[in-house]
Design a protein around this motif. Structure first.
Motif: not given
Length: 359
Positions: A250, A253, A256, A269, A271, A291
């Motif tokens: 997480y 994410g 990112n 990006y 999630i 995930n």
């Protein structure tokens, strides 16, 4: 370092027509004297509910099911309303996200900044107004003496947030909670408010809990970071550990999804998926459905915290000795250089000019 606040096994539900929403699910963390702890996560992860429980500002349908919030050898959750009022706004103060909801549009800002002093009986009306003038100058309101009688609508958004900060620090609180205080501000003013908080921390010797959904914001202000997801802390460590060596998918994410000066794509990006329904929390890792590295055990059992260093822990089965070796996404491996860019961004924007030159 000396702990000034210690939250242990906090559990909070909200009673709704649909049932009990398990908003906070066994959260523990501490705050050291003189440090800034950032709590980060998506909207709905439980950040604001956690800090509002410290202030005793939970909604009427909130139910504290378990836990302790220890401040100066007292459990704040066990205090009666009168004793808690002596601490709220005095020893522990809070800066809210939207300054217009924190300021009374019918009251001059001088009286509003002075009010906490009067409520806690720390000054006469004259002395309180003088202190209000001092604090307004401290937070960067120019010509504060002549603006004490001005109303909130006569100030810009950045100036109003500085006034809200002045209200929070007028009593020199030992703990300052900032709940997404820069969300509504443009990036230049945001950087200056963050720089202001850092300066104030040094001047009034306070400890700060900083709530945000943006990991990029904490790069230049936090000492330690706690990452929250679905009512639980899933990773915590120093700011360098979270940026340079994150362990939870997480956290990968969130990193990112954070734009930097090197972002060259038109699309950022995101999630995949959405957070779980906390009316019926999943049995295993709540992040498992989102995930890409999830294993069978992630759907069966909630992971414990695994130790990375003495200051860095993450609740992910990927750290189990028997788990397969997973290489973080390439973008995470390049995070060190981007982290330095973020620090440079904060410093450059904060120093570019005084906030009043932009308003």
């Amino acid at each position: 370092m000396t702990k000034i606040l210690d939250v242990q096994h906090l559990k909070i539900n909200f009673a709704t027509f649909a049932g009990q929403v398990q908003a906070i699910r066994d959260v523990s963390f501490h705050l050291n004297q003189g440090e800034t702890l950032a709590i980060v996560g998506e909207s709905g992860s439980g950040k604001s509910v956690t800090v509002r429980s410290i202030m005793g500002l939970l909604a009427n349908n909130a139910q504290v099911k378990a836990g302790q919030i220890n401040f100066k050898n007292h459990d704040l959750l066990k205090m009666n309303a009168r004793d808690l009022e002596k601490i709220r706004g005095n020893e522990i103060a809070m800066i809210f996200q939207d300054p217009m909801t924190s300021l009374d549009p019918t009251m001059p800002i001088g009286k509003q900044v002075a009010e906490p002093l009067l409520i806690h009986g720390k000054a006469t009306k004259k002395a309180a107004l003088h202190r209000a003038e001092e604090v307004l100058e401290l937070v960067g309101i120019n010509n504060a003496k002549n603006r004490l009688k001005d109303y909130p609508h006569q100030f810009s958004g950045g100036q109003r947030q500085r006034i809200v900060i002045a209200m929070a620090i007028v009593n020199n609180p030992e703990i300052l909670i900032a709940d997404e205080p820069t969300t509504a501000l443009d990036v230049t003013i945001q950087a200056q408010i963050l720089e202001l908080l850092k300066e104030l921390q040094q001047k009034i010797k306070t400890s700060i809990i900083f709530i945000t959904h943006d990991l990029g914001v904490v790069a230049g202000i936090a000492d330690r970071v706690a990452v929250m997801y679905a009512g639980k802390i899933v990773e915590f460590g120093t700011v360098d550990e979270i940026f340079y060596d994150p362990k939870h998918p997480y956290t990968w994410g969130l990193l990112n999804a954070m734009p930097t000066l090197k972002t060259d794509s038109e699309r950022l990006y995101a999630i995949p998926g959405t957070p779980p329904n906390l009316l019926n929390p999943p049995q295993g890792d709540a992040f498992a459905p989102r995930n890409p590295y999830a294993m069978v055990i992630d759907y069966q059992a909630m992971p414990p915290f695994f130790k990375v260093t003495d200051t860095h822990y993450a609740a992910t089965w990927l750290l189990h000795p028997d788990a397969p070796q997973v290489t973080p996404p390439l973008a995470i491996q390049k995070r060190e250089a981007e982290y330095q860019i973020l620090l440079h961004q904060h410093q450059t924007l904060a120093q570019r000019s005084n906030v009043n030159d932009h308003e």
